[in-house]
Design an enzyme around this catalytic site. Sequence first.
Site, short mmCIF file in Angstrom:
data_model
loop_
_atom_site.label_atom_id
_atom_site.label_comp_id
_atom_site.label_asym_id
_atom_site.label_seq_id
_atom_site.Cartn_x
_atom_site.Cartn_y
_atom_site.Cartn_z
N ASP A 1 -38.16 33.39 14.86
CA ASP A 1 -37.62 32.37 15.75
C ASP A 1 -36.90 31.27 15.00
O ASP A 1 -37.17 30.98 13.85
CB ASP A 1 -38.74 31.76 16.61
CG ASP A 1 -39.86 31.15 15.76
OD1 ASP A 1 -40.29 31.80 14.80
OD2 ASP A 1 -40.29 30.02 16.06
N GLU A 2 -35.95 30.66 15.69
CA GLU A 2 -35.32 29.38 15.33
C GLU A 2 -34.68 29.37 13.95
O GLU A 2 -34.77 28.37 13.23
CB GLU A 2 -36.33 28.24 15.47
CG GLU A 2 -36.80 28.06 16.91
CD GLU A 2 -37.71 26.86 17.11
OE1 GLU A 2 -37.64 26.24 18.17
OE2 GLU A 2 -38.51 26.56 16.20
#
Length: 820
Positions: free
Chosen positions: A534-535
């Site tokens: 993620d991210e």
Amino acid sequence: MTTAVAASLLLTSCGGSNSGSANLTPSARAAALGENLQMRVEIDTNDAATSGTNCADLGADWASCARGKLILENTGGRSLAAGGWTLYVHSIRRILAVEHPAFAWKHITGDLYALTPAAGAFTLGAGERIEVPFVGEYWYQRYSDLLPRAYVVADGSETPAILKHNDTDDETRYVDRIPPIKDDATTLAATPAQVQRARAEAALPTAQQTAARAVPAVLRETAGEGAVQIGGIDLSLAGLSASQVTALRSRATTLGLNGPAARVSGQIVGAALPGDTAKSGGYRLTIASGGVNIDAFDAAGLYYGAQTLLSLTPAGGGSVPAITIEDAPRYSYRGMHVDVARNFRQPATLRRLIDQMGAYKLNRLHLHLSDDEGWRIEIPGLPELTEIGSKRCHDLTEMRCLVPQLGSGPDNRSGGGYLSRAEYVALVRYAADRFVEIVPEIDMPGHARAAVVSMEARYQRLRAKGDAAGASAYRLLDPADTSNTTTVQFYDRRSFLNPCSDGAQRFASKVIGEIAAMHREAGAPISVWHFGGDEAKNILLGSGFQPLDGTDAGKGRVNLAAQDKPWARSPQCTALLAAGKAASVDELPSMFARQVSQIVRTNGIGTMAAWQDGIKHANGPQDFATANMMVTMWDPIFWGAADTVQSLGKQGYKTVLALPDYLYFDFPYSLDQHERGYYWGSHATDSFKTFSLAPDNLPQNAEIMADRDGVPFEVTSAGPAPHIEGIQGQAWAEVMRNDQQFEYMVYPRVLALAERAWHRAAWELPYRDGERFKLGDTNKVDKAALAQDWAGFMSVVQNRELPKLTRAGALMRPALGLSN
């Protein structure tokens, strides 16, 4: 010189005029400041743009900023002078400006900032104070938005001293004021479902109804004649191992069932159970005067049948109605995610959680073992991961530790710790005995700073010994990468391991192989490996920013020309892209996920999982080497979760819902500003909100709850009914600095999670293509039935389950999150 003596002396800048101060050593000077300097915070406005602050020119996302002030006060009896020291403070919001001529300020990394007063700029006499105005991004609506444990370091010394008055987890001791949460009608208005809930709670179920209800609720039940007294249990369950039977007996002992024992027999009968219970975890429980019997589909069914008996039994023993129950789980994946990376959770706390998960039939413990702020599992052969990556101290070179984060202070008042190899093996074994599988996550390629920094220290150590090959073997950076990035938590490019490096793949292979070996040693091989993913992005390239010459008053102005995507200036990645291994830097995380899936398969693991943004550039599960690809989906419903789950299902992913607006337990229980938590997805998530979730029909939820700001929104279903593997609660740890805060925020919401993961309620509507839902507009959900179901659940939890949680040692306020 002792700290006590140093604290009593007059403190001035180096070469100051007051008698005796020149003889203070730098560390004594810091100790004196720590003893006498107090820092408090006031937030003046959360809408600074309307009161003259140019938030756009300061580079605030969406031109949104707040104004406040740091108040530095001398609480001692002698003067304190500026100069020769630096104050380090934590801020979960980006500090955009410090507006006082006496102070220079600098962002260190993450949430750590340095404020350095100019020599001779001021002197604080006893009881005097100085106000330091500042501008922060976004807003400060909760006391937990302001972090504790500012500390001071004197020039000439690296020995820090925490400000004594700020060494606390009670924010009211250092936060003087925050503006009230906007109390307009939309934010505070009760939804129709909440109105019905209040009516149902005014007429709670009868004692007889409560006595016959288990948590989680069962598939169906048939009342028998009379009742059975359960003072203890005598288990004879053919099909459970000795350690699994011991786990059940331990649960009974915890509940105080030490009296006359009822005989509980059981056997595995497989497909002989009724069709809808003939699956893993299914069982038939018969409680009658002649004894208790469990017919189960498999060993899990035996265990869950016994747990249902224990659910019906009051703490300390008592009367249980004669009844026949036929039951089976709703979902195969019933999970709880625990972030042990941001702030560590002690093994005893994790075991206590596993006990409750087993009792309430949750079966997956997703452990977030690494992140930017910490590495939490021992890996043989890579000692730096725990020697450096598991602790925080004031070492700006980060050769000994990570710099302090999240209000930890410079000496691990919170945040430090790790699971040794032996502790992890024992935890996996403990969980397996309670039919809980541990899903390990090592987050990569983003959120990897603890690993990157630790492997840089390893590189420096081995290079100094002349071992160039060994030094580079697990190096996670491209040393020539000059990419300018800012991550979601305000770190630089060292937050990302470089997916184009050979070291990254060696590192992934080493770590996955070692953790897989731990599971095999525990007798519980990994079935799901979580990649994270993620991210991996630069937040300053988001839609809330514009170039310095931009004219949009609603966006922050930043030097976009100087901003890079992760790895954009990495020569290693440039070469890889030139070779056609990926089409763009945007696709590098998904490329790395595919490579890691090969390693996962090699280790005999059938399923790899990732957060949804970790696979966004993949074509589908066929891109990955594992037999199955699972996606943990974290869109809020009001931001399009229904569409996302449709898309993932069509591509063939196995999907687990981790909906922030319903299932993030690091969000506050209520609008009370003293309730801690992040709130980007929900300002108030009590147990009722989690209980009200309809996971199989996400559009339905738009008729029950508003968005995070109390504004109704509409969702129309589109396409066939999506299939999901299950749901999981999330306990992200940024605001849970200690285990008591963790347990306060997890219990009792985890019981509502278990209810929805195990049992489909009658008020959950079947999914229909093209059906529209909106709070206050449509009226398709039977809200009275929802309220009645909630009242039954709440009655059981308050009267039977909260006493059990208390006996188990889960630290919490009684009934928190149930009816507030």
